[in-house]
Design a protein around this motif. Structure first.
Motif, PDB file in Angstrom:
ATOM      1  N   SER A 189       0.783  -1.089   0.188  1.00  0.00           N
ATOM      2  CA  SER A 189       0.069  -0.006   0.001  1.00  0.00           C
ATOM      3  C   SER A 189       0.789   1.420   0.232  1.00  0.00           C
ATOM      4  CB  SER A 189      -0.887  -0.002   1.288  1.00  0.00           C
ATOM      5  OG  SER A 189      -0.195   0.049   2.427  1.00  0.00           O
ATOM      6  N   GLN A 190       2.028   1.211   0.276  1.00  0.00           N
ATOM      7  CA  GLN A 190       2.954   2.525   0.386  1.00  0.00           C
ATOM      8  C   GLN A 190       3.798   2.529  -0.949  1.00  0.00           C
ATOM      9  OE1 GLN A 190       2.387   4.218   3.189  1.00  0.00           O
ATOM     10  NE2 GLN A 190       0.939   2.560   3.744  1.00  0.00           N
ATOM     11  N   TRP A 191       3.485   2.288  -2.049  1.00  0.00           N
ATOM     12  CA  TRP A 191       4.240   2.072  -3.250  1.00  0.00           C
ATOM     13  C   TRP A 191       4.382   3.758  -3.535  1.00  0.00           C
ATOM     14  CZ3 TRP A 191       1.740   4.937  -7.293  1.00  0.00           C
ATOM     15  CH2 TRP A 191       0.577   5.004  -7.089  1.00  0.00           C
ATOM     16  N   ARG A 192       3.650   4.602  -3.143  1.00  0.00           N
ATOM     17  CA  ARG A 192       4.282   6.182  -3.597  1.00  0.00           C
ATOM     18  C   ARG A 192       5.448   6.543  -2.947  1.00  0.00           C
ATOM     19  NH1 ARG A 192      -1.439   5.841  -2.610  1.00  0.00           N
ATOM     20  NH2 ARG A 192      -2.799   6.290  -4.624  1.00  0.00           N
ATOM     21  N   SER A 193       5.643   6.096  -1.776  1.00  0.00           N
ATOM     22  CA  SER A 193       6.807   6.524  -1.274  1.00  0.00           C
ATOM     23  C   SER A 193       7.762   5.590  -0.777  1.00  0.00           C
ATOM     24  CB  SER A 193       6.433   7.315   0.101  1.00  0.00           C
ATOM     25  OG  SER A 193       5.714   6.266   0.957  1.00  0.00           O
ATOM     26  N   SER A 194       7.778   4.379  -0.849  1.00  0.00           N
ATOM     27  CA  SER A 194       8.454   3.138  -0.403  1.00  0.00           C
ATOM     28  C   SER A 194       8.943   2.454  -1.450  1.00  0.00           C
ATOM     29  CB  SER A 194       7.595   2.262   0.695  1.00  0.00           C
ATOM     30  OG  SER A 194       8.455   1.144   0.897  1.00  0.00           O
ATOM     31  N   TRP A 195      10.161   2.334  -1.599  1.00  0.00           N
ATOM     32  CA  TRP A 195      11.054   1.164  -2.580  1.00  0.00           C
ATOM     33  C   TRP A 195      10.609  -0.253  -2.329  1.00  0.00           C
ATOM     34  CZ3 TRP A 195      12.506   2.890  -7.334  1.00  0.00           C
ATOM     35  CH2 TRP A 195      12.911   4.124  -7.449  1.00  0.00           C
ATOM     36  N   LEU A 196      10.265  -0.588  -1.097  1.00  0.00           N
ATOM     37  CA  LEU A 196       9.943  -1.784  -0.741  1.00  0.00           C
ATOM     38  C   LEU A 196       8.612  -2.116  -1.273  1.00  0.00           C
ATOM     39  CD1 LEU A 196      10.530  -4.601   0.793  1.00  0.00           C
ATOM     40  CD2 LEU A 196       9.459  -3.345   2.894  1.00  0.00           C
ATOM     41  N   SER A 197       7.687  -1.268  -1.089  1.00  0.00           N
ATOM     42  CA  SER A 197       6.144  -1.528  -1.716  1.00  0.00           C
ATOM     43  C   SER A 197       6.416  -1.568  -3.246  1.00  0.00           C
ATOM     44  CB  SER A 197       5.229  -0.384  -1.286  1.00  0.00           C
ATOM     45  OG  SER A 197       5.183  -0.469   0.000  1.00  0.00           O
ATOM     46  N   ARG A 198       7.093  -0.667  -3.747  1.00  0.00           N
ATOM     47  CA  ARG A 198       7.172  -0.684  -5.557  1.00  0.00           C
ATOM     48  C   ARG A 198       8.043  -1.918  -5.911  1.00  0.00           C
ATOM     49  NH1 ARG A 198      10.261   5.194  -5.128  1.00  0.00           N
ATOM     50  NH2 ARG A 198       8.185   6.270  -4.604  1.00  0.00           N
ATOM     51  N   GLU A 199       8.618  -2.508  -4.950  1.00  0.00           N
ATOM     52  CA  GLU A 199       9.496  -3.708  -5.399  1.00  0.00           C
ATOM     53  C   GLU A 199       8.427  -4.874  -5.311  1.00  0.00           C
ATOM     54  OE1 GLU A 199      12.675  -6.921  -3.450  1.00  0.00           O
ATOM     55  OE2 GLU A 199      11.132  -6.050  -2.068  1.00  0.00           O
ATOM     56  N   GLY A 200       7.664  -4.927  -4.257  1.00  0.00           N
ATOM     57  CA  GLY A 200       6.578  -6.076  -4.362  1.00  0.00           C
ATOM     58  C   GLY A 200       5.325  -5.694  -5.340  1.00  0.00           C
ATOM     59  N   VAL A 201       4.978  -4.465  -5.548  1.00  0.00           N
ATOM     60  CA  VAL A 201       4.189  -4.335  -6.967  1.00  0.00           C
ATOM     61  C   VAL A 201       4.767  -4.844  -8.168  1.00  0.00           C
ATOM     62  CG1 VAL A 201       2.716  -2.606  -8.167  1.00  0.00           C
ATOM     63  CG2 VAL A 201       2.865  -2.457  -5.457  1.00  0.00           C
ATOM     64  N   PHE A 202       6.023  -4.504  -8.448  1.00  0.00           N
ATOM     65  CA  PHE A 202       6.553  -4.527  -9.784  1.00  0.00           C
ATOM     66  C   PHE A 202       6.694  -6.044  -9.752  1.00  0.00           C
ATOM     67  CE2 PHE A 202       6.927  -0.116 -10.244  1.00  0.00           C
ATOM     68  CZ  PHE A 202       6.877   0.069 -11.701  1.00  0.00           C
ATOM     69  N   ALA A 203       7.192  -6.698  -8.668  1.00  0.00           N
ATOM     70  CA  ALA A 203       7.380  -8.119  -8.603  1.00  0.00           C
ATOM     71  C   ALA A 203       6.146  -9.045  -9.117  1.00  0.00           C
ATOM     72  CB  ALA A 203       7.934  -8.735  -7.563  1.00  0.00           C
ATOM     73  N   VAL A 204       5.090  -8.599  -8.538  1.00  0.00           N
ATOM     74  CA  VAL A 204       3.923  -9.285  -8.548  1.00  0.00           C
ATOM     75  C   VAL A 204       3.627  -9.363 -10.180  1.00  0.00           C
ATOM     76  CG1 VAL A 204       1.582  -9.542  -8.357  1.00  0.00           C
ATOM     77  CG2 VAL A 204       3.309  -9.308  -6.240  1.00  0.00           C
TER      78      VAL A 204
END
Length: 294
Positions: free
Chosen positions: A69-84
């Motif tokens: 849910s924190q993809w706007r500010s977190s690289w960890l979230s972005r990693e999860g979103v793009f990995a999926v």
């Protein structure tokens, strides 16, 4: 920092897996049917296995879903979103290729790009941390991408490309070490800035603030002896590039030589990845005067 095995496995295996999937999405190698299934199985096993390993380092793994849910500010979230996204797109591409003998080049290219973006997001989890000067440098994402491309080419059976990438990887890794060794000093962080007592003069540790260890010391103040670091760096460079390169270039091509080259590369990968975490000086260690290697 303390090199947790789960994080080492995560960064190593997921990078290899996404690297192989990225090549497969570009139709490299050109495979179909059962052969394609084997290649995609290896790619998914490494990528998904690495991602699952990362959950063991979470304080509350059952809440991992909230990280998305924190993809706007977190690289960890972005990693999860793009990995999926990458796994879903590549899964559809693989299913069409394996079961329908239908190749969808555009879908494969999109999947490959998503795989590489996922790895870049992983690298920026570490590269954007100003509290770890060794990681906070432009070569960190370059290093992660080189590991992914080299490992992917090797697993995809692209011998000549892998051999060339190994040399570049070793050069980038060595440069990352050279720059990283100076980053803490260049950051200006000292025990005086850590304690806020610099205005009083030179600060030294009189007595530890704790009678035993704590979370900060365990996770962020790991120390590596200089002699051990030199040995591990040598092993990493030899196994990452020199030995596999010689094996691939100077010996007759075959499955055995390729397997040995992959195993050697994995040894170098894990040695380099262990050092990546173990040598990272978190500025919080300055408060405990634990910034120098033993």
């Amino acid at each position: 920092m303390h090199p947790a095995p789960s994080v080492i496995v995560f960064t190593a295996f997921s990078g290899l897996g996404f690297g192989l999937l990225a090549f497969l999405g570009l139709n490299v190698p050109d495979v179909t049917g059962l052969t394609a299934f084997v290649f995609f199985f290896i790619g998914y096993a490494l990528a998904v296995g690495g991602l699952l390993a990362s959950t063991f380092h979470l304080g509350n793994p059952q809440r991992a879903i909230k990280a998305f849910s924190q993809w706007r500010s977190s690289w960890l979230s972005r990693e999860g979103v793009f990995a999926v996204l990458a796994l879903c797109v590549m899964g559809l591409y693989a299913a069409c290729l394996i079961f329908l003998n239908l190749r969808l080049p555009i879908l494969g290219i999109i999947g490959s790009i998503l795989c590489l973006i996922s790895v870049y997001c992983t690298s920026m989890i570490y590269g954007q941390l100003k509290t770890v000067p060794r990681w906070n440098q432009p070569l960190t994402p370059v290093l992660f991408m080189m590991f992914t491309l080299t490992g992917g080419a090797l697993l995809a059976g692209q011998v000549k490309l892998a051999a060339g990438l190994m040399i570049l990887l070793c050069a980038v890794q060595y440069a990352h070490w050279l720059i990283g060794d100076k980053r803490l000093a260049q950051s200006g962080a000292t025990i005086e800035t850590a304690t806020g007592l610099g205005h009083l003069g030179k600060v030294r540790l009189l007595e530890s603030p704790h009678s035993g260890t704590n979370y900060l010391l365990k996770e962020m103040a790991h120390q590596v002896g200089r002699k051990h670091a030199v040995k591990l760096r040598t092993i990493a460079l030899l196994c990452l590039g020199a030995l596999p390169f010689a094996l691939l270039v100077l010996t007759a091509p075959g499955h055995l030589s390729a397997l040995v080259a992959i195993l050697l590369h994995l040894v170098g990968l894990f040695a380099a990845r262990w050092l990546f975490f173990a040598e990272a000086e978190h500025v919080v260690a300055l408060y405990y005067d634990r910034h120098k290697a033993a």
